[in-house]
Write a protein that holds these residues in place. Sequence first.
Motif, PDB file in Angstrom:
ATOM      1  N   ASN A   1      -5.219  13.721   7.610  1.00  0.00           N
ATOM      2  CA  ASN A   1      -4.041  13.271   7.076  1.00  0.00           C
ATOM      3  C   ASN A   1      -3.025  14.075   6.775  1.00  0.00           C
ATOM      4  OD1 ASN A   1      -2.538  11.300   6.314  1.00  0.00           O
ATOM      5  ND2 ASN A   1      -3.077  11.009   4.154  1.00  0.00           N
TER       6      ASN A   1
ATOM      7  N   LEU B   1       2.634  12.421  -4.385  1.00  0.00           N
ATOM      8  CA  LEU B   1       2.951  11.653  -2.936  1.00  0.00           C
ATOM      9  C   LEU B   1       2.208  11.978  -1.828  1.00  0.00           C
ATOM     10  CD1 LEU B   1       6.893  11.779  -3.506  1.00  0.00           C
ATOM     11  CD2 LEU B   1       5.256   9.913  -4.306  1.00  0.00           C
ATOM     12  N   LYS B   2       1.428  13.210  -2.038  1.00  0.00           N
ATOM     13  CA  LYS B   2       0.385  13.491  -0.750  1.00  0.00           C
ATOM     14  C   LYS B   2      -1.108  13.832  -1.461  1.00  0.00           C
ATOM     15  CE  LYS B   2       3.621  15.880   2.251  1.00  0.00           C
ATOM     16  NZ  LYS B   2       4.113  17.417   2.875  1.00  0.00           N
TER      17      LYS B   2
ATOM     18  N   THR C   1       3.025  10.977   5.349  1.00  0.00           N
ATOM     19  CA  THR C   1       2.025  11.682   6.005  1.00  0.00           C
ATOM     20  C   THR C   1       1.437  10.779   7.141  1.00  0.00           C
ATOM     21  OG1 THR C   1       0.277  10.850   4.486  1.00  0.00           O
ATOM     22  CG2 THR C   1       1.612  12.841   3.966  1.00  0.00           C
TER      23      THR C   1
ATOM     24  N   SER D   1       7.483  14.514   5.831  1.00  0.00           N
ATOM     25  CA  SER D   1       6.690  13.163   4.966  1.00  0.00           C
ATOM     26  C   SER D   1       7.506  12.886   3.741  1.00  0.00           C
ATOM     27  CB  SER D   1       5.403  13.921   4.357  1.00  0.00           C
ATOM     28  OG  SER D   1       4.628  14.670   5.170  1.00  0.00           O
TER      29      SER D   1
ATOM     30  N   TYR E   1       9.374  10.092   5.938  1.00  0.00           N
ATOM     31  CA  TYR E   1       8.381   9.225   6.775  1.00  0.00           C
ATOM     32  C   TYR E   1       7.246   9.317   6.370  1.00  0.00           C
ATOM     33  CZ  TYR E   1      13.047   9.746   9.049  1.00  0.00           C
ATOM     34  OH  TYR E   1      14.316   9.387   9.595  1.00  0.00           O
TER      35      TYR E   1
ATOM     36  N   LYS F   1       0.949  -1.255   0.054  1.00  0.00           N
ATOM     37  CA  LYS F   1      -0.106   0.123   0.023  1.00  0.00           C
ATOM     38  C   LYS F   1       1.003   1.298   0.036  1.00  0.00           C
ATOM     39  CE  LYS F   1      -0.759   0.777   4.911  1.00  0.00           C
ATOM     40  NZ  LYS F   1      -1.724   1.497   6.071  1.00  0.00           N
ATOM     41  N   GLN F   2       2.083   1.315   0.516  1.00  0.00           N
ATOM     42  CA  GLN F   2       2.813   2.286   0.530  1.00  0.00           C
ATOM     43  C   GLN F   2       3.567   2.502  -0.799  1.00  0.00           C
ATOM     44  OE1 GLN F   2       4.062   1.759   4.634  1.00  0.00           O
ATOM     45  NE2 GLN F   2       5.625   3.028   4.174  1.00  0.00           N
TER      46      GLN F   2
ATOM     47  N   THR G   1      -4.915  14.498  -0.092  1.00  0.00           N
ATOM     48  CA  THR G   1      -6.282  14.633   0.650  1.00  0.00           C
ATOM     49  C   THR G   1      -7.438  14.955  -0.161  1.00  0.00           C
ATOM     50  OG1 THR G   1      -5.842  16.743   1.773  1.00  0.00           O
ATOM     51  CG2 THR G   1      -4.677  14.865   2.899  1.00  0.00           C
TER      52      THR G   1
ATOM     53  N   GLY H   1       0.407  16.502   6.810  1.00  0.00           N
ATOM     54  CA  GLY H   1       1.630  16.117   6.227  1.00  0.00           C
ATOM     55  C   GLY H   1       2.787  16.906   6.995  1.00  0.00           C
TER      56      GLY H   1
ATOM     57  N   LYS I   1      -1.130   9.242   7.814  1.00  0.00           N
ATOM     58  CA  LYS I   1      -1.607   7.707   7.786  1.00  0.00           C
ATOM     59  C   LYS I   1      -0.432   7.001   7.822  1.00  0.00           C
ATOM     60  CE  LYS I   1      -1.425   6.976   2.591  1.00  0.00           C
ATOM     61  NZ  LYS I   1      -1.823   6.319   1.610  1.00  0.00           N
ATOM     62  N   GLN I   2       0.777   7.108   7.551  1.00  0.00           N
ATOM     63  CA  GLN I   2       2.030   6.195   7.780  1.00  0.00           C
ATOM     64  C   GLN I   2       2.237   6.139   9.277  1.00  0.00           C
ATOM     65  OE1 GLN I   2       3.764   6.923   3.794  1.00  0.00           O
ATOM     66  NE2 GLN I   2       5.345   5.870   5.027  1.00  0.00           N
TER      67      GLN I   2
END
Lengths: 457, 457
Positions: free
Chosen positions: B149, A185-186, B160, B155, B158, A162-163, A188, B151, B162-163
Amino acid sequence: MTTAVDITLLDLPNGEVNTEESVLDKYGYDEWTQEETSRTLPRAVVFAESIADVQAVLRFASEHQIAVVTQGSRTSIVNGSSALSDGIILSLARMNHIIDIQIENQLAIVEPGVLNGTLDEAARKFDYFYAPDPGSKPISTIGGNVATNAGGMSSLKYGTTKQAVLALKVVLASGELIEVGAPVLKNTAAYNLLDLFVGSEGTLGVIVEITVRLLPIPYGASVTGLATFNSMQDLTYAVQRIQASGLYPSMLEALNRVSIEALDQYENLDLGARGSQALLIFQLDVAVDGALEVAKQELQAAGAVKVDVTADVERTKEIIKIRQDVFKAGAQYGRLIVEDIAVPLGSLATVVARAEEIAEKYQQRLLLLGHAGDGNLHPDFILESTEGPIPAELDAAIAELLTYVISVGGTVSAEHGIGSLKKKWVDQQLSPAVVQLQKQIKQVFDPQGILNPERKV
Amino acid sequence: MTTAVDITLLDLPNGEVNTEESVLDKYGYDEWTQEETSRTLPRAVVFAESIADVQAVLRFASEHQIAVVTQGSRTSIVNGSSALSDGIILSLARMNHIIDIQIENQLAIVEPGVLNGTLDEAARKFDYFYAPDPGSKPISTIGGNVATNAGGMSSLKYGTTKQAVLALKVVLASGELIEVGAPVLKNTAAYNLLDLFVGSEGTLGVIVEITVRLLPIPYGASVTGLATFNSMQDLTYAVQRIQASGLYPSMLEALNRVSIEALDQYENLDLGARGSQALLIFQLDVAVDGALEVAKQELQAAGAVKVDVTADVERTKEIIKIRQDVFKAGAQYGRLIVEDIAVPLGSLATVVARAEEIAEKYQQRLLLLGHAGDGNLHPDFILESTEGPIPAELDAAIAELLTYVISVGGTVSAEHGIGSLKKKWVDQQLSPAVVQLQKQIKQVFDPQGILNPERKV
């Protein structure tokens, strides 16, 4: 769900509808599933070659209420993609093209039938790699990896599938094509439907195109090593110490005494010399100055008997091969009934101890190994009989183990999915309210229940 | 949705129901939202102190069909948690306890009102850290971070929020409490409801307890630096080169000429010396042997005018502070209308150029900055008037920019959520079929539409 419709009415723009008995037989079952499952023939095997083919299949199936089981390369070990009575097997194995590698965007766009290893190799030509590395890497498809949120050894550092997934094209049960996620990469901008499809095992839609992130090969030297211990307890302690040290290893793999013996026999090694009870295989893909000394100190502080470290490419391959061969080594002894649990990191030692105790109590031989660094173990019970149902004692052993895993807050499925085999355990792990919500989600995407029914939820 | 029910009938086990006008006024709006929004008073502000309080509120709201807007510390910039007419504001700010830090499990369990910075500080006492670092870190809550979510700068390396989220306790619209996820690092036991709640902005349930992953502070030396360029184009090229080199920076922040001037004025610096048009702030939190030289080479190859690198702790803080102060520096000039886009990495240069062109075309002053390493930009338009509606030219500029972002496959919301302000853009970005699926998901969780209605979907 049976209808009398003539399957030859299913007209595909590109692919093939096959109803030969030998094909129905071959594609009708998951050959990697070791538990005995009821075997049935599908009404047809469809080899899709385009998104339009998949849409045609789902429109037909919706109209006639026929179950559709989507298949990649059939490596499910939980009976995730075998035929359902009168259903269609929808094979995406021929949709196996890498559509685009966009290095400037650090991503690849692939059809679902592309093999994991093929994509990774293609990326490496550009000094990038595809991180998720399930044990089935050379033979499993990206589509299957996405459908099960496959993990692997490097999940420890780079996360599970999922990552890596940025966007998906999905054909809904109705045949409608949608896109979720974006090549960024981000994001929402929407509810996270993307990660809802990841791991949904073909029950919410058919994933027909996948955009994944590629990562640059890390700069700097890597080191790889083996360490042996007098007990699995010492090994789990070493895992904790190495992680706490902030070294961010890219691999922390544990193997118990039975695994060591199997490997020594299979590969003619002497890993079990001096009575080693446990073997840790580790890798730091980015070894900063001093990291190796820290790793050795932590291993020794945890009681490592022997530590063998290398930066040599060939020796590294040998060490990785040891881990990769453990299933084949175990299979010398018979059939492996593979479990796939994850537990809170601090419970690793007690869960390992409990698994060994349970194996002894029920007189089962246990190949215990796993991705120790993320608390993901594969307790694999060895059955000498290569066929037939699971004996009552083994059933009892598995039940006791999984019940214990749930009691410590763990999960009964970490990276292999649910299929049909794990369903009863999931219902024990999840609360009735969550099970109910899942059924409602399933209802939104698949109101007629035609997508891989009887599985996942 | 208005009912005449007496709010004093809402009986809480622990918290407070406040109907004082000054409190309704204060908590009724998002003070960080800079766009003019219609302002209304809630019927009450509830300060919950326990999960039971939240359940009581939602049972009451369900029974009487009252809208519930959940609030953390009210830092939404998209009008995400202001009052809705006759609704209840459910403040979780008093649920601000760190319930447990379990270093052996590498996780923390917190109430939603805990501030991000507070959790991170607590973790650092154990040589761990909480990775997500939104600009609002010192003042925003973990609950709000999860709901959007969030960031931040790190991010890039590592991920956002959600991780970081492993498990959630959520009160559903009905008042029922559920748990999703598990305190483990791999989990395929269920549909991913966990990541569905992350980023759902209070529209699917109220998040009342959060289990997050803590990470060990990396072993080894870090380096931090500044580099100036003759153009933003050179800077984006440098970003690409550094990433491709496999250095895995933990920060790659871009600032344009307006940002530099604002900072020089605000902090009395001379970042803009020698006509620098663009500033890159970077950090390698794990600098392997030779990494610094590689970074310098890549920066210079991309045309860096000046590179200033440090390993000194105090100087590092100064550099980070420059980035942290940019909003305050920009606010000297007026009101900042903050956009939040992410684009494919390879489009960064063209999107930056287009943003500057659009600002010039519509004669707007543009503070252009962002997390360049993950393609996430904040084009912030400066309005001299501190109040009033957005002028037509600025509206047109924003429309042209966001339309362009969508056209290159980007997203109109990267890390700040949708609230009410971004909804029209989301409907442009997503296909009607996906919008429809989202509404169906919303319907599953919130059939009466009482949870933060009119927002997100």
